[in-house]
Design a protein around this motif. Structure first.
Motif, PDB file in Angstrom:
ATOM      1  N   LYS A 187       0.825  -1.211   0.000  1.00 24.55           N
ATOM      2  CA  LYS A 187       0.000   0.000   0.000  1.00 24.55           C
ATOM      3  C   LYS A 187       0.856   1.255   0.000  1.00 24.55           C
ATOM      4  O   LYS A 187       0.546   2.240  -0.692  1.00 24.55           O
ATOM      5  N   ALA A 188       1.925   1.243   0.799  1.00 28.78           N
ATOM      6  CA  ALA A 188       2.819   2.403   0.831  1.00 28.78           C
ATOM      7  C   ALA A 188       3.477   2.627  -0.530  1.00 28.78           C
ATOM      8  O   ALA A 188       3.638   3.764  -0.986  1.00 28.78           O
ATOM      9  N   LYS A 189       3.827   1.528  -1.186  1.00 29.49           N
ATOM     10  CA  LYS A 189       4.436   1.639  -2.520  1.00 29.49           C
ATOM     11  C   LYS A 189       3.430   2.214  -3.523  1.00 29.49           C
ATOM     12  O   LYS A 189       3.765   3.094  -4.329  1.00 29.49           O
ATOM     13  N   GLU A 190       2.176   1.716  -3.459  1.00 33.05           N
ATOM     14  CA  GLU A 190       1.142   2.246  -4.358  1.00 33.05           C
ATOM     15  C   GLU A 190       0.862   3.724  -4.074  1.00 33.05           C
ATOM     16  O   GLU A 190       0.681   4.518  -5.001  1.00 33.05           O
ATOM     17  N   PHE A 191       0.835   4.095  -2.779  1.00 36.32           N
ATOM     18  CA  PHE A 191       0.581   5.493  -2.432  1.00 36.32           C
ATOM     19  C   PHE A 191       1.704   6.395  -2.926  1.00 36.32           C
ATOM     20  O   PHE A 191       1.454   7.504  -3.410  1.00 36.32           O
ATOM     21  N   LYS A 192       2.942   5.930  -2.804  1.00 39.16           N
ATOM     22  CA  LYS A 192       4.080   6.720  -3.296  1.00 39.16           C
ATOM     23  C   LYS A 192       3.997   6.911  -4.801  1.00 39.16           C
ATOM     24  O   LYS A 192       4.224   8.013  -5.313  1.00 39.16           O
ATOM     25  N   THR A 196       3.514  10.627  -6.572  1.00 42.28           N
ATOM     26  CA  THR A 196       4.553  11.118  -7.482  1.00 42.28           C
ATOM     27  C   THR A 196       4.141  11.080  -8.947  1.00 42.28           C
ATOM     28  O   THR A 196       4.915  11.505  -9.801  1.00 42.28           O
ATOM     29  N   ALA A 197       2.948  10.597  -9.260  1.00 42.91           N
ATOM     30  CA  ALA A 197       2.510  10.543 -10.655  1.00 42.91           C
ATOM     31  C   ALA A 197       2.227  11.940 -11.189  1.00 42.91           C
ATOM     32  O   ALA A 197       1.817  12.845 -10.449  1.00 42.91           O
ATOM     33  N   ASN A 198       2.432  12.127 -12.487  1.00 48.68           N
ATOM     34  CA  ASN A 198       2.189  13.431 -13.115  1.00 48.68           C
ATOM     35  C   ASN A 198       0.711  13.820 -13.043  1.00 48.68           C
ATOM     36  O   ASN A 198       0.374  14.994 -12.876  1.00 48.68           O
ATOM     37  N   LYS A 295     -10.146  16.477 -16.098  1.00 46.41           N
ATOM     38  CA  LYS A 295      -9.852  15.093 -16.459  1.00 46.41           C
ATOM     39  C   LYS A 295      -9.021  14.390 -15.383  1.00 46.41           C
ATOM     40  O   LYS A 295      -9.347  13.275 -14.963  1.00 46.41           O
ATOM     41  N   GLU A 296      -7.945  15.034 -14.933  1.00 50.21           N
ATOM     42  CA  GLU A 296      -7.081  14.389 -13.945  1.00 50.21           C
ATOM     43  C   GLU A 296      -7.818  14.147 -12.624  1.00 50.21           C
ATOM     44  O   GLU A 296      -7.698  13.065 -12.022  1.00 50.21           O
ATOM     45  N   ILE A 297      -8.594  15.146 -12.193  1.00 53.74           N
ATOM     46  CA  ILE A 297      -9.335  14.986 -10.929  1.00 53.74           C
ATOM     47  C   ILE A 297     -10.436  13.948 -11.077  1.00 53.74           C
ATOM     48  O   ILE A 297     -10.683  13.140 -10.173  1.00 53.74           O
ATOM     49  N   HIS A 298     -11.107  13.947 -12.223  1.00 50.70           N
ATOM     50  CA  HIS A 298     -12.158  12.956 -12.467  1.00 50.70           C
ATOM     51  C   HIS A 298     -11.575  11.542 -12.467  1.00 50.70           C
ATOM     52  O   HIS A 298     -12.203  10.602 -11.945  1.00 50.70           O
ATOM     53  N   ASP A 299     -10.393  11.372 -13.012  1.00 53.93           N
ATOM     54  CA  ASP A 299      -9.758  10.053 -13.007  1.00 53.93           C
ATOM     55  C   ASP A 299      -9.428   9.617 -11.589  1.00 53.93           C
ATOM     56  O   ASP A 299      -9.588   8.436 -11.226  1.00 53.93           O
ATOM     57  N   ILE A 300      -8.972  10.550 -10.753  1.00 53.23           N
ATOM     58  CA  ILE A 300      -8.650  10.206  -9.365  1.00 53.23           C
ATOM     59  C   ILE A 300      -9.924   9.831  -8.603  1.00 53.23           C
ATOM     60  O   ILE A 300      -9.934   8.860  -7.825  1.00 53.23           O
TER      61      ILE A 300
END
Length: 305
Positions: A187-192, A196-198, A295-300
């Motif tokens: 989970k920590a790896k996925e959160f990182k 850090t994703a664009n 778009k970016e917020i909708h994807d999140i």
């Protein structure tokens, strides 16, 4: 026939225009508000007034350290939200009387006369009872020895079973702890990777911009304040003044209308403030829609939902 149809269409068009005008009025008519506050060492008072649609919808409130009052008026109809509830709880002294009733019982003893014959019979009976008690004690002693041996064997078996269960629980706990550790690491790896994703960075920048615009839109246009602020530690007072200066820069506050008297050797937070402003519901709705449909917020949002 055509004339009637045109009249119906005309009425429908007028109704639709009226609904559209009403919607635009509701969305883009400004909501005005006024806030006055006063803070002393032992008390505070805050007065709030808010109006919308030519004050057809009006809210007024008074909040102090003693009582709170709030009233909403819709088309002249008052609705009390808080009816002056006193915050100081009154202490009531409760007294109760307890009556104790005593009952006296008298026991009459009747004298008994024992004859010599009765004494003899009683002596024989006591002797017989004594022999029976001795025999019963011997039998109980033998039974107790057998029971102690059996209990000792049972205790040894129970101790072995307890050790076995403890070993099983320890192994299960270690396995679960290892699995939880692996899951936490993943989970920590996925959160990182997510942070850090664009896409996340772009969404954060855009969301921050939208939130600041919305806050600036709601923020009061006119502010007057006279504040005395201080802490026992001088560095904390300096940091507080620095944060206030940052707020002045972000929200374009005129520092000439706000007087702040700093104290660097004692805890002081007193003063009074007056604020006036307005905001438009339609503008806030536009900001919310922009934020949601980015778009970016909708994807999140889709990812977490």
């Amino acid at each position: 026939m055509i004339h009637i149809l045109l009249m119906i269409l005309k009425i429908i068009g007028i109704i639709l225009l009226a609904i559209l005008a009403l919607c635009l009025l509701i969305l883009f008519f400004p909501v005005t508000y006024q806030i006055r506050g006063q803070l002393n060492e032992n008390s505070y008072r805050v007065f709030v007034k808010c109006g919308w649609l030519f004050h057809l919808i009006h809210f007024g409130g008074r909040f102090t350290n003693k009582e709170n009052k709030a009233r909403l008026r819709i088309f002249g109809i008052p609705i009390n939200l808080l009816k002056g509830k006193n915050k100081k709880e009154s202490r009531e002294n409760k007294s109760s009387d307890c009556n104790v009733k005593k009952k006296v019982t008298h026991v009459e003893e009747q004298p008994q006369e024992n004859t010599s014959q009765e004494k003899s019979e009683r002596t024989q009976q006591e002797l017989s009872n004594y022999k029976e008690e001795q025999q019963e004690k011997e039998n109980n002693k033998h039974d107790k020895i057998l029971e102690d041996k059996k209990n000792c064997v049972d205790k040894i078996k129970a101790f072995i079973e307890t050790i076995h269960e403890w070993i099983q629980k320890t192994v299960t706990f270690l396995k679960n702890a290892l699995n939880n550790l692996k899951a936490t690491y993943n989970k920590a790896k996925e959160f990182k990777e997510f942070v850090t994703a664009n896409t996340t960075k772009q969404a954060y920048r855009y969301g921050k911009e939208i939130v600041l615009k919305a806050l600036k839109h709601i923020f009061p246009r006119k502010i007057r304040a006279d504040i005395q602020l201080g802490f026992e530690e001088p560095d904390i007072t300096g940091k507080a003044l620095g944060y206030i200066a940052m707020l002045f820069a972000v929200f374009h506050i005129n520092p000439k209308r706000i007087s702040i008297e700093p104290y660097f050797n004692k805890n002081v937070i007193t003063g009074n403030i007056k604020m006036k402003g307005h905001f438009i519901v339609g503008v806030l709705l536009i900001y919310v829609l922009k934020f949601y449909f980015k778009k970016e917020i909708h994807d999140i949002i889709k990812k977490f939902s």
